[in-house]
Design a protein around this motif. Structure first.
Motif, PDB file in Angstrom:
ATOM      1  N   HIS A  26      17.312 -11.934  10.797  1.00 40.81           N
ATOM      2  CA  HIS A  26      16.283 -11.939  11.828  1.00 40.81           C
ATOM      3  C   HIS A  26      16.714 -11.142  13.048  1.00 40.81           C
ATOM      4  CE1 HIS A  26      14.496 -15.205   9.508  1.00 40.81           C
ATOM      5  NE2 HIS A  26      13.385 -14.914  10.161  1.00 40.81           N
ATOM      6  N   HIS A  85      11.663 -10.922  10.896  1.00 39.82           N
ATOM      7  CA  HIS A  85      12.490 -10.976   9.705  1.00 39.82           C
ATOM      8  C   HIS A  85      12.683  -9.571   9.131  1.00 39.82           C
ATOM      9  CE1 HIS A  85      12.977 -11.618   5.246  1.00 39.82           C
ATOM     10  NE2 HIS A  85      14.055 -12.152   5.773  1.00 39.82           N
ATOM     11  N   LEU A 101       0.096   5.791 -10.434  1.00 40.39           N
ATOM     12  CA  LEU A 101       0.233   4.625 -11.306  1.00 40.39           C
ATOM     13  C   LEU A 101      -0.339   4.887 -12.691  1.00 40.39           C
ATOM     14  CD1 LEU A 101       0.899   1.636 -11.712  1.00 40.39           C
ATOM     15  CD2 LEU A 101      -1.330   1.099 -10.763  1.00 40.39           C
ATOM     16  N   PHE A 102      -1.479   5.579 -12.758  1.00 36.54           N
ATOM     17  CA  PHE A 102      -2.103   5.757 -14.069  1.00 36.54           C
ATOM     18  C   PHE A 102      -1.742   7.087 -14.727  1.00 36.54           C
ATOM     19  CE2 PHE A 102      -5.020   2.669 -12.018  1.00 36.54           C
ATOM     20  CZ  PHE A 102      -4.744   1.621 -12.876  1.00 36.54           C
ATOM     21  N   ILE A 108       3.507   2.234  -6.746  1.00 32.36           N
ATOM     22  CA  ILE A 108       3.170   0.812  -6.735  1.00 32.36           C
ATOM     23  C   ILE A 108       3.428   0.221  -5.352  1.00 32.36           C
ATOM     24  CG2 ILE A 108       3.831  -1.446  -7.658  1.00 32.36           C
ATOM     25  CD1 ILE A 108       4.288  -0.113 -10.345  1.00 32.36           C
ATOM     26  N   ALA A 140       5.899  -3.010   1.314  1.00 34.68           N
ATOM     27  CA  ALA A 140       5.900  -4.295   0.619  1.00 34.68           C
ATOM     28  C   ALA A 140       7.252  -4.571  -0.051  1.00 34.68           C
ATOM     29  CB  ALA A 140       4.774  -4.333  -0.418  1.00 34.68           C
ATOM     30  N   PHE A 141       7.865  -3.539  -0.610  1.00 32.60           N
ATOM     31  CA  PHE A 141       9.121  -3.723  -1.339  1.00 32.60           C
ATOM     32  C   PHE A 141      10.187  -2.755  -0.817  1.00 32.60           C
ATOM     33  CE2 PHE A 141       5.593  -4.402  -4.389  1.00 32.60           C
ATOM     34  CZ  PHE A 141       5.720  -5.775  -4.547  1.00 32.60           C
ATOM     35  N   GLU A 187      21.108 -14.149  -4.217  1.00 32.29           N
ATOM     36  CA  GLU A 187      20.020 -14.477  -3.296  1.00 32.29           C
ATOM     37  C   GLU A 187      20.245 -13.713  -2.001  1.00 32.29           C
ATOM     38  OE1 GLU A 187      16.573 -16.331  -3.627  1.00 32.29           O
ATOM     39  OE2 GLU A 187      18.154 -17.124  -4.897  1.00 32.29           O
ATOM     40  N   LEU A 239       0.640   1.113  -2.950  1.00 33.27           N
ATOM     41  CA  LEU A 239      -0.588   0.384  -3.262  1.00 33.27           C
ATOM     42  C   LEU A 239      -0.532  -1.026  -2.673  1.00 33.27           C
ATOM     43  CD1 LEU A 239      -1.201   1.416  -6.982  1.00 33.27           C
ATOM     44  CD2 LEU A 239      -2.687   1.906  -5.056  1.00 33.27           C
ATOM     45  N   VAL A 240       0.576  -1.715  -2.935  1.00 33.70           N
ATOM     46  CA  VAL A 240       0.686  -3.097  -2.452  1.00 33.70           C
ATOM     47  C   VAL A 240       0.779  -3.112  -0.931  1.00 33.70           C
ATOM     48  CG1 VAL A 240       2.032  -5.208  -2.559  1.00 33.70           C
ATOM     49  CG2 VAL A 240       1.764  -3.809  -4.602  1.00 33.70           C
ATOM     50  N   ILE A 281      -2.674  -2.696   0.568  1.00 31.58           N
ATOM     51  CA  ILE A 281      -3.589  -3.825   0.351  1.00 31.58           C
ATOM     52  C   ILE A 281      -3.135  -5.070   1.107  1.00 31.58           C
ATOM     53  CG2 ILE A 281      -4.487  -5.421  -1.394  1.00 31.58           C
ATOM     54  CD1 ILE A 281      -4.608  -3.150  -3.327  1.00 31.58           C
ATOM     55  N   ASN A 282      -1.838  -5.361   1.087  1.00 30.32           N
ATOM     56  CA  ASN A 282      -1.369  -6.651   1.608  1.00 30.32           C
ATOM     57  C   ASN A 282      -0.806  -6.635   3.018  1.00 30.32           C
ATOM     58  OD1 ASN A 282      -2.047  -8.156  -0.564  1.00 30.32           O
ATOM     59  ND2 ASN A 282       0.021  -8.504  -1.324  1.00 30.32           N
ATOM     60  N   MET A 283      -0.430  -5.478   3.534  1.00 28.82           N
ATOM     61  CA  MET A 283       0.364  -5.488   4.765  1.00 28.82           C
ATOM     62  C   MET A 283      -0.395  -4.976   5.991  1.00 28.82           C
ATOM     63  SD  MET A 283       3.517  -6.338   3.459  1.00 28.82           S
ATOM     64  CE  MET A 283       4.849  -5.604   4.392  1.00 28.82           C
ATOM     65  N   HIS A 322      18.373 -13.184   1.645  1.00 36.84           N
ATOM     66  CA  HIS A 322      17.222 -13.542   2.472  1.00 36.84           C
ATOM     67  C   HIS A 322      17.008 -12.624   3.653  1.00 36.84           C
ATOM     68  CE1 HIS A 322      16.213 -16.891   0.124  1.00 36.84           C
ATOM     69  NE2 HIS A 322      17.323 -17.551   0.355  1.00 36.84           N
TER      70      HIS A 322
END
Lengths: 619, 208
Positions: free
Chosen positions: A606, A553, A212-213, A178, A110-111, A601, A181-182, A185-187, A603
């Protein structure tokens, strides 16, 4: 149009080829970061092992004088700290980074930028910690650094290195947690529901939640110790109202979940290996998932079983004893599910599978002594003896280290593009397993006979001589075995591996080796648990695509993670040597880099579908 | 998401621009997890404070130090700033860029006011009551807990100001909407922590 695209692409290729070193320093590719974790973790693993061997040489004979007592204290502190924070966890992170996105059909984590930052923070934290050997002595208060042993009154600058080194690398760990986790869940690819995720992904996910905890509690513990040592705080100074037990609570609120952070991903690795080499679906998949979750939850409820002899009183001791023993239930479920997975399977005795098979009895032995230790009344006898040392090495080596080696043999072809030599691997396995049991089995008895842990020597004529000698011989065997592994890594380079060498079941085996930087040319459509196996049985053996072939991307690389980590590294020296200018300079570097990151910035770029098509044809 | 800048002139911004892209979704979820970790962080500090709050040695006690009027003003400033950041988010969801900027600036100013009072409070404790960081275990725990919160407020202010300056002319885009949203989440979190500090440190310190 096409030419323009090509031009852009050539520029980025030229940049990548400019320097290999620069490429690795700036990479945000989860696969390369995974390999970085493995290399750094492997280095620290060897270092921690060397420290262990030096201690075992000292303890080979009674009243030996191979290393002085102070050095011995430093060795045992650094051995524990290095193995937990700088070897076991990063090595697991190496596999998680490389494998988890592949197993869920993702193009990346995710990151990506934070992923790189997490690695470099860990690396510089580890370097900082180990530099203490050269500047004023390594930490010497045990890996738990109990106050007041670690207060300025009793411990030198080594503990400052411990506090700051672990703080920096701990921040890296939290970031990585983290991120996973993301990512999970998201990918996930279409169709990859939570209950279709491979067990390694599941256990990495739960371990990330534990990170995390758990880690913030360590952060605060280390912060308090730092404030006390460097700025005169009184948290642990009893004369001024402080309380030393606060450190123990904070440390173990982190420290107990930490052992599950280590063992759960190893459980995940075994689940993958056993299913693959039994040619069967993992028995009781959903029970395995829930057992993982329950272990994760209970892992938080039991920290005070490290403190039975502190004087919490019988009620607290009893509650924590019962809660601790409850963990045996989901763990037992797992063990039986592994056995049932083997039951009736076509078992292949590859090196990876040998590690999984060797793990089961070894780990059960560690679990049984765990129940003995969890009996709070009996714990008063076992406390701080070699029995405890034997127990936790049985679970950590018998569980985590065997898992790491099994995972290495299993995933090596995918990660490095070549297969490790099997006969050499089997020699390694048997030597290591035998050495491990030789070292630690006898330590149970040494402990029951009353030999305390953390001591630099023992007296002759107390029945400890021969068992200690045997234990040291075992340590030598493990070292020889590890050298054999390193030899294997070098001599096997030419055994080029195909994409799916084990006839695998999960998505990572569906993509070419070496893995292209975008992982999946087209995001796969997942139709069942063990998706690749399902397609082999029900389809043409190829995954269906969930999307048309299109431009992909990608994020740009960045040197900023390295700069941020160096900033904190520099600031730590300022703190350790009370030089405010250097502290401020270091923090300025870090915050400056953060500022640049938020202002600029970026981006990414591709990869165009024409190039992907070409890749696919060649691959 | 790479072409987010191009979207800025598009008048058809989605109703929840902060989670319209995968990048935004990731940020949003990742930040909630981060706040989960922060909860444990502050939980550990609260635990430490509760364990040490009676360890005053020969120094001043909480009851001698704390004055409700000062803490009340601080609480009002911070709670109001949380409200204004909500206004900013409402403006953002309506596509009202000016409203977003205005309410975020108000949030920053209220936060600065809070920070000013906190510094004033600490100065008084040190000078009038001779409560240094090293006076007692209580003082160390107090300054560490409240100071860590203050450091979070400071970081939040700098963060929001950076966003406000960086995007002063950009309008609401799919790139910066998640950033503003996450910053406001952080700000609420700081506020919630303060409610606990107000209760556990100040009210319990005065009331026993």
């Amino acid at each position: 149009m096409n030419n323009v695209h090509k031009g852009v692409n050539n520029v980025s290729n030229a940049k990548a080829q400019k320097s290999v070193l620069w490429d690795w320093l700036t990479t945000v590719d989860h696969k390369k970061i995974g390999i970085l974790y493995l290399v750094a973790g492997g280095f620290f693993f060897a270092l921690g092992g060397l420290e262990a061997v030096l201690m075992r040489i000292q303890l080979m004979f009674p009243e030996a004088s191979f290393v002085p007592a102070q050095t011995f204290n430093e060795l045992l502190t650094m051995h524990g700290t290095t193995m937990i924070f700088l070897a076991a966890m990063p090595l697991l992170f190496g596999f998680m980074n490389f494998i988890v996105p592949l197993q869920i059909g993702a193009r990346d984590v995710a990151f990506p930028f934070l992923n790189s930052l997490g690695f470099w923070l860990f690396a510089f934290g580890g370097i900082l910690l180990n530099l203490s050997w050269f500047f004023g002595g390594a930490p010497d208060a045990g890996w738990t650094a109990y106050v007041p042993l670690s207060s300025s009154e009793y411990a030198g600058t080594g503990i400052d290195y411990y506090v700051l080194g672990l703080q920096i690398s701990g921040a890296g760990t939290l970031i990585a947690g983290i991120n996973f986790l993301v990512t999970v869940i998201n990918m996930r690819a279409p169709g990859m529901s939570m209950m279709r995720m491979p067990l390694f992904t599941w256990s990495s996910f739960v371990a990330s939640a534990l990170i995390l905890f758990a880690f913030p509690a360590l952060t605060i513990g280390l912060l308090l110790l730092m404030l006390e040592r460097l700025f005169g705080g009184n948290f642990f100074v009893v004369e001024l109202g402080g309380n030393v037990v606060i450190w123990q609570h904070l440390f173990w609120i982190f420290g107990h979940p930490e052992v599950y952070i280590l063992i759960l991903p190893a459980f995940g690795i075994f689940s993958e290996i056993l299913a693959t080499f039994s040619k069967k679906r993992l028995f009781g998949y959903s029970a395995m998932v829930f057992a993982t979750l329950i272990i994760g939850f209970l892992g938080f409820m039991v920290w005070a079983h490290h403190m039975f002899t502190v004087g919490m009183g019988p009620v607290a001791n009893a509650i924590f004893a019962v809660a601790t023993m409850a963990i045996a239930v989901p763990t037992g479920i797992k063990i039986f599910n592994w056995l049932f997975t083997l039951w009736g399977g076509r078992i292949q005795f590859t090196t990876a599978n040998l590690f999984a098979l060797g793990f089961i009895p070894s780990f059960v032995m560690g679990g049984v002594t765990g129940i003995m230790l969890a009996t709070s009344a009996a714990n008063y006898q076992f406390h701080d003896t070699y029995f405890v040392v034997a127990h936790f090495h049985y679970v950590i080596i018998g569980g985590v280290v065997l898992g790491l080696f099994g995972g290495a043999f299993y995933w090596w072809p995918k990660m490095f593009g070549y297969k490790l030599n099997e006969p050499l691997g089997k020699w390694f396995f048997w030597l290591f397993l035998f050495g491990f049991h030789l070292t630690f089995f006898v330590q149970h008895f040494v402990g029951l006979m009353g030999m305390p842990r953390r001591v630099a020597s023992f007296l002759p004529g107390q029945g400890l001589d021969s068992l200690n000698f045997v234990s040291s011989l075992g340590a030598f065997l493990m070292s020889i075995a590890f050298i054999l592994f390193l030899v294997n890594v070098v001599v096997s380079v030419k055994n080029k591996a195909e994409a799916d060498p084990w006839d695998g079941r999960t998505l990572e085996w569906a993509i070419p080796t070496p893995v292209p930087e975008y992982n999946f040319a087209q995001t796969p459509l997942v139709r069942e648990l063990d998706p690749l196996w399902y397609e082999k049985q029900h389809g043409n053996g190829k995954l269906k695509a969930a999307e048309p072939l299109d431009d992909i991307h990608m994020p740009n690389g960045s040197i900023l993670p390295v700069v941020m980590s160096i900033g904190l590294f520099v600031a730590s020296f300022g703190l350790i040597y009370h030089t405010h200018v250097i502290t401020i300079l270091g923090l300025a570097i870090t915050f400056g880099a953060m500022f640049v990151r938020s202002i600029k910035e970026d981006h990414g770029y591709h990869i165009h579908k024409e190039d992907i098509k070409k890749d696919e044809e060649v691959g | 998401m790479a072409h987010a800048e191009e979207v800025k002139h598009d008048q058809t911004l989605p109703p929840n621009p902060e989670t319209a892209t995968l990048e935004g979704k990731n940020k949003f979820l990742g930040f909630w997890f981060f706040l989960g970790g922060e909860t444990v962080l502050f939980g550990s500090l609260f635990g430490t404070y509760l364990g040490l709050r009676n360890g005053v040695a020969d120094g001043p006690t909480p009851a001698e130090l704390f004055h409700l009027d000062l803490v009340f003003i601080m609480t009002m400033l911070l709670l109001t700033s949380s409200l204004t950041s909500v206004f900013a988010m409402i403006a953002m969801k309506k596509g009202n860029f000016k409203g977003l900027m205005l309410w975020m600036w108000v949030t920053v100013i209220l936060g600065l006011g809070f920070l000013g009072f906190e510094i004033y409070e600490f100065v008084i404790y040190v000078n009038q009551y001779e409560l240094g960081f090293t006076t007692s275990a209580f003082s160390s725990a107090f300054y560490t807990l409240v100071g860590t919160h203050g450091a979070h407020v400071t970081f939040g202010i700098l963060w929001i100001i950076t966003l406000l300056i960086r995007y002063r002319k950009a309008g609401i885009t799919l790139t910066n909407a998640p950033k503003f949203y996450v910053a406001s989440l952080y700000w609420h979190f700081i506020d919630v922590v303060w409610v606990f500090i107000f209760t556990v440190v100040y009210l319990m310190g005065i009331g026993g």
